[in-house]
Structures are given as C-alpha cells and as structure tokens.
Design a protein around this motif. Structure first.
Motif, PDB file in Angstrom:
ATOM      1  N   MET A 281       0.868  -1.188   0.000  1.00 54.77           N
ATOM      2  CA  MET A 281       0.000   0.000   0.000  1.00 54.77           C
ATOM      3  C   MET A 281       0.902   1.235   0.000  1.00 54.77           C
ATOM      4  N   ALA A 283      -0.049   3.874  -1.714  1.00 50.64           N
ATOM      5  CA  ALA A 283      -0.964   4.995  -1.990  1.00 50.64           C
ATOM      6  C   ALA A 283      -1.092   5.899  -0.769  1.00 50.64           C
ATOM      7  N   VAL A 285      -3.676   7.584   0.983  1.00 52.36           N
ATOM      8  CA  VAL A 285      -5.144   7.540   1.042  1.00 52.36           C
ATOM      9  C   VAL A 285      -5.630   8.708   1.898  1.00 52.36           C
ATOM     10  N   ALA A 286      -6.562   9.479   1.347  1.00 54.23           N
ATOM     11  CA  ALA A 286      -7.140  10.573   2.139  1.00 54.23           C
ATOM     12  C   ALA A 286      -7.825   9.933   3.340  1.00 54.23           C
ATOM     13  N   ASP A 287      -7.586  10.457   4.502  1.00 52.13           N
ATOM     14  CA  ASP A 287      -8.168   9.811   5.687  1.00 52.13           C
ATOM     15  C   ASP A 287      -9.643  10.140   5.855  1.00 52.13           C
ATOM     16  N   VAL A 312     -12.902   7.621   5.767  1.00 51.89           N
ATOM     17  CA  VAL A 312     -12.895   6.627   4.677  1.00 51.89           C
ATOM     18  C   VAL A 312     -12.322   5.336   5.268  1.00 51.89           C
ATOM     19  N   PRO A 313     -12.517   4.211   4.590  1.00 51.37           N
ATOM     20  CA  PRO A 313     -11.992   2.951   5.155  1.00 51.37           C
ATOM     21  C   PRO A 313     -10.473   2.965   5.245  1.00 51.37           C
ATOM     22  N   ASP A 314      -9.928   2.367   6.302  1.00 56.65           N
ATOM     23  CA  ASP A 314      -8.477   2.182   6.380  1.00 56.65           C
ATOM     24  C   ASP A 314      -8.176   0.869   5.660  1.00 56.65           C
ATOM     25  N   ILE A 315      -7.790   0.992   4.398  1.00 59.26           N
ATOM     26  CA  ILE A 315      -7.689  -0.181   3.515  1.00 59.26           C
ATOM     27  C   ILE A 315      -6.630  -1.154   4.024  1.00 59.26           C
ATOM     28  N   VAL A 316      -5.453  -0.619   4.348  1.00 61.52           N
ATOM     29  CA  VAL A 316      -4.354  -1.513   4.717  1.00 61.52           C
ATOM     30  C   VAL A 316      -4.651  -2.223   6.045  1.00 61.52           C
ATOM     31  N   GLY A 331       3.181  -1.500   4.286  1.00 61.60           N
ATOM     32  CA  GLY A 331       2.552  -0.180   4.254  1.00 61.60           C
ATOM     33  C   GLY A 331       3.624   0.900   4.127  1.00 61.60           C
ATOM     34  N   PHE A 332       3.182   2.090   3.850  1.00 62.41           N
ATOM     35  CA  PHE A 332       4.075   3.243   3.807  1.00 62.41           C
ATOM     36  C   PHE A 332       3.609   4.238   4.869  1.00 62.41           C
ATOM     37  N   GLN A 335       5.822  10.878   6.683  1.00 65.03           N
ATOM     38  CA  GLN A 335       5.793  11.642   7.934  1.00 65.03           C
ATOM     39  C   GLN A 335       6.657  12.892   7.850  1.00 65.03           C
ATOM     40  N   LYS A 346       2.098   2.253  13.571  1.00 64.35           N
ATOM     41  CA  LYS A 346       1.244   1.802  12.458  1.00 64.35           C
ATOM     42  C   LYS A 346       1.539   0.357  12.074  1.00 64.35           C
ATOM     43  N   LYS A 350      -1.812  -1.772  12.363  1.00 66.40           N
ATOM     44  CA  LYS A 350      -2.421  -2.187  11.092  1.00 66.40           C
ATOM     45  C   LYS A 350      -2.036  -3.620  10.714  1.00 66.40           C
TER      46      LYS A 350
HETATM   47  O1  C5P Z   1      -2.346   7.631   6.527  1.00 74.08           O
HETATM   48  P1  C5P Z   1      -1.393   6.735   7.261  1.00 74.08           P
HETATM   49  O2  C5P Z   1      -0.102   7.406   7.606  1.00 74.08           O
HETATM   50  O3  C5P Z   1      -2.008   5.984   8.387  1.00 74.08           O
HETATM   51  O4  C5P Z   1      -0.959   5.631   6.159  1.00 74.08           O
HETATM   52  C1  C5P Z   1      -0.164   4.539   6.483  1.00 74.08           C
HETATM   53  C2  C5P Z   1      -0.493   3.378   5.581  1.00 74.08           C
HETATM   54  O5  C5P Z   1      -1.891   3.151   5.636  1.00 74.08           O
HETATM   55  C3  C5P Z   1      -0.168   3.569   4.111  1.00 74.08           C
HETATM   56  O6  C5P Z   1       0.321   2.347   3.611  1.00 74.08           O
HETATM   57  C4  C5P Z   1      -1.514   3.930   3.485  1.00 74.08           C
HETATM   58  O7  C5P Z   1      -1.572   3.495   2.122  1.00 74.08           O
HETATM   59  C5  C5P Z   1      -2.472   3.152   4.344  1.00 74.08           C
HETATM   60  N1  C5P Z   1      -3.810   3.739   4.467  1.00 74.08           N
HETATM   61  C6  C5P Z   1      -4.909   3.046   4.038  1.00 74.08           C
HETATM   62  N2  C5P Z   1      -6.169   3.569   4.186  1.00 74.08           N
HETATM   63  C7  C5P Z   1      -6.341   4.769   4.768  1.00 74.08           C
HETATM   64  C8  C5P Z   1      -5.247   5.499   5.231  1.00 74.08           C
HETATM   65  C9  C5P Z   1      -3.985   4.956   5.047  1.00 74.08           C
HETATM   66  O8  C5P Z   1      -4.747   1.933   3.507  1.00 74.08           O
HETATM   67  N3  C5P Z   1      -7.572   5.243   4.904  1.00 74.08           N
END
Ligand code: C5P
Length: 403
Positions: A281, A283, A285-287, A312-316, A331-332, A335, A346, A350
């Motif tokens: 992941m 990407a 992602v807009a939180d 929005v959903p936390d996909i990862v 994940g990425f 920061q 994280k 996650k």
């Molecule tokens: O936004 P955040 O720093 O938490 O992102 C960390 C990881 O979580 C990234 O790999 C990002 O792609 C993923 N992510 C996600 N869904 C979100 C927010 C972040 O999958 N809504």
C-alpha cells in the motif's frame, strides 16, 4: 544500510538492429552516458541505413562498432570476444525479425550475433517491427523460444501508429522505459526472484469529491508505486497496479486498474487480494471525505464555511485483518519530523509485515520527487535506513529485504 547500485562502474553494450526504431536508441545511448554508465555500441549493416556510427560514437564518447571492425581487432583479442566479456548487460534494440531468428537458433554471422554468443551476461531484447511481421507464426515462435533461455529478458512491444502507417502491435518500447529496465537488471544482475509471484500495489493520492470539480486530495504522484511495479515486473512477478489519477503512462506488462476514491481503491484491492503474494500500500489515502456529495457543481455561495467530514476505510488495516499467513503486507508512512515512532505504531496497529517510513519534509524526496529516502521497519524488529536514492532503486532495496 544497503549498498548502492553504482551505475558508474557498470558496462552496457547496445546492439542496434536495422529498423526505424533505431532513432530511439540515440536518446537511450545519450541517457545512459549521462547517467554515468560505460556504453559501447554495435550497429548491424542494416542499422546503418537508419542511423550512422558517427551519431552513436558521438553520444557514447567511444567508437561505435560495425561489421567492418569485426576482423580488425583493436585489442589483442577478437573484438566479439572482447566486447562479449566486457559487458555487464547487453541490450538489443531494435531487435529485428532477422536478428531474433538468428539468436533463437544460435547463429553467428555478424559482429552482433557473434558477440551475443561470446557473452554470458543478461541480455535485454526490445523488438520492433511491422505488425504483420511481428504476428507471423514463425516470429512469435522464435520470440517464445528465445525467452525460454533465462539470460534473455523481453520488453513487450506497444501498439499504435507505426512508421509503415499500420496501426497495430510491433512498436518498440520508449527509451525511458528501456532505461528503467536496464537499471533494474544492473541492480538484480538478472535475478528473477519474484518469478511465479503476484504483487498487488496501490499508488498515488486518492481524491474524495465534494462535487464534480472539488475534492480533498494530496500531492502524491504515484511515482513510488510505479517504481515498485516496474521493479517487481523486472524481477519476474505478475503485477497489478491500482492507481489514482497520474501523469505517467503505465509500462507494458503491468495490469493497471485506475481508481479515484479510497472506497473504489478498497473494492479493487479486495477483489485482487486472494491471489496476491505481496501487497504494497504505497498509496496516500485521504483519511477523510466530505460527508455529503453534490452531483451538481455547488455555487460558490453554497459552499459551507465548515465542511462536514466522514472517515474513509483504512484499507491496509482491513487487509491486515484479512490476509493469509503466506501473504506479505507492506505499508508506507509518509511523515514529517520523527518518522520512526509513528511508523512503529502503524506497523503494529495495522498488522503489517513491514512499513516504509519516509520523510516528506526533506529536499528532493517524498511526494512528486524521482528520489526518496526511508527507513524500512519490519515486525521482526529489523530497522534499515535507505539513504537518498532513486525511487526505482528504493523499490529494489525493499524487494531485496522481502525476498
Ligand atoms: O495515513 P497513514 O499514515 O495511516 O498511512 C499509512 C499506511 O496506511 C499507508 O500504507 C496507506 O496506504 C495506508 N492507508 C490506508 N487507508 C487509509 C489510510 C492509510 O490503507 N484510509
């Protein structure tokens, strides 16, 4: 700290066949020289009908060789032996139907084919020909046959308007794409350590629309995800790239699925999750998203002073919950300031196997840059600093750690 792929000490032999795509090789040779590689060039007799040895000797800062030099060795050993052993990598571009057939059958009747047979290094093939020629049963048979030999790597041909005015397959890859493949092969020395694996990658910044023209987004360009997809492809993986709107073209050989919002991205990621061995992941992602969506453009006066938001959903995190034991999830964490502490948090929360913490407040790295720097952390406690390097190089370091 991983050791860097020092392009400056690497040697690339470019072999040019007789096709109009030879003009693209001028750009490639120029790029290779500027990046610090040592470059030598061979032109076949028919290649010289399209471009001259003078063009390529000027761009490579070295004599360009033709069949006239074949039996006039300038070194103490025959030229084809000397060049074959000199090269870390051979690139044949454009690869014509004729040279393809000769290589498939191990023939050696000119400087190019003799040099290939006198070498053992990886060889990258960039075919180019008229669509009917490319689609001939014999040509396709020779192509498949040649690629069964592990030292050969093929760049797929593209489709489009060809110089013969035909619209179809057979167009040679662009110089920029060949250059990326060259860098990959110099890093891996031709190791296909992801062969048989499926890699699922997300890239870019999601957009959460308020109305048809306004959205919540971020500056991510998806270049890191693109580099990961290219590196995985060049290491033999099947790659699915789920990407947000981007300004780059998806390289041939990668299955690309465009998405816009986090919810769309989640649907596509989940659809392809079961078959993935490595999930990355990258990407941004807009939180959050605007709580309400208007299908008509809102007049300026109707824009709310305070925009109500919804998560929005936390996909990862959801993939972390669902993944099978054999699947590896990265994940990425982009920061500012302290990049390590939030990344560690994280990684655990996650349920990731690894996380790449990268600073976005440093010059020439992070969003939009071709370069990046990061710290790779995994659940076994490994913490490896990756100093500033190209995003492609970083992608290879990450796969080196994972594989
Ligand atoms: O936004 P955040 O720093 O938490 O992102 C960390 C990881 O979580 C990234 O790999 C990002 O792609 C993923 N992510 C996600 N869904 C979100 C927010 C972040 O999958 N809504």
């Amino acid at each position: 700290m991983p050791s860097s792929t020092n392009l400056k000490s690497k040697r690339v032999l470019i072999c040019v066949g007789g096709g109009i795509a030879a003009y693209k090789v001028c750009e490639l040779v120029s790029t290779l020289f500027k990046s610090g590689l040592e470059v030598r060039v061979i032109l076949t007799k028919s290649a010289q009908e399209f471009i001259t040895p003078l063009t390529l000797s000027t761009l490579s800062r070295h004599q360009a060789y033709t069949d006239d030099n074949f039996w006039q060795p300038i070194y103490s050993r025959p030229l084809h032996i000397e060049l074959g052993q000199w090269a870390d990598l051979i690139v044949i571009a454009p690869l014509t139907a004729n040279t393809l057939a000769k290589l498939a059958y191990g023939m050696a009747d000119n400087l190019l084919t003799n040099t290939v047979l006198a070498s053992t290094c990886p060889a990258l093939l960039a075919p180019a020909m008229n669509t009917d020629m490319w689609e001939q049963v014999a040509v396709q048979r020779n192509w498949r046959q040649l690629l069964t030999d592990g030292r050969f790597y093929g760049i797929e041909t593209g489709s489009g308007l060809l110089a013969c005015d035909r619209i179809g397959a057979g167009r040679m890859a662009e110089a920029a794409e060949i250059f990326v493949y060259i860098q990959s092969l110099l890093h891996t020395q031709g190791n296909r350590d992801l062969a048989g694996k499926q890699v699922l990658i997300s890239a870019g910044g999601t957009r959460e629309f308020l109305d048809p023209v306004r959205f919540i987004g971020n500056p991510s360009t998806g270049k890191m995800g693109l580099a990961l997809a290219q590196a995985a492809l060049h290491r033999g993986a099947k790659v699915i790239l789920v990407h947000c709107p981007a300004s780059w073209d998806v390289p041939l050989g990668i299955e690309a699925i465009p998405v816009v919002s986090a919810e769309e991205m989640q649907q596509v990621m989940f659809k392809h999750l079961a078959n993935a061995d490595i999930i990355i992941m990258s990407a941004a992602v807009a939180d959050v998203k605007p709580r309400d969506y208007s299908s008509e453009k809102l007049p300026k006066r109707s824009l709310p002073e305070n925009l109500p938001l919804a998560p929005v959903p936390d996909i990862v995190a959801e993939i972390g919950n669902r993944k099978q034991p054999h699947q590896y999830l990265i994940g990425f964490a982009a920061q500012t300031g302290d990049i390590i502490t939030p990344a560690k948090e994280k990684l655990q929360r996650k349920k990731l196997d690894a996380i790449v913490a990268n600073p976005i407040d440093k010059v020439d790295s992070g969003f939009g840059s071709d370069n990046n720097q990061a710290v790779f952390l995994d659940k076994s406690g490994r913490e490896v600093e990756i100093p500033a390097c190209s995003k492609l190089e970083m992608a290879h370091y990450l796969f080196d750690f994972v594989v």
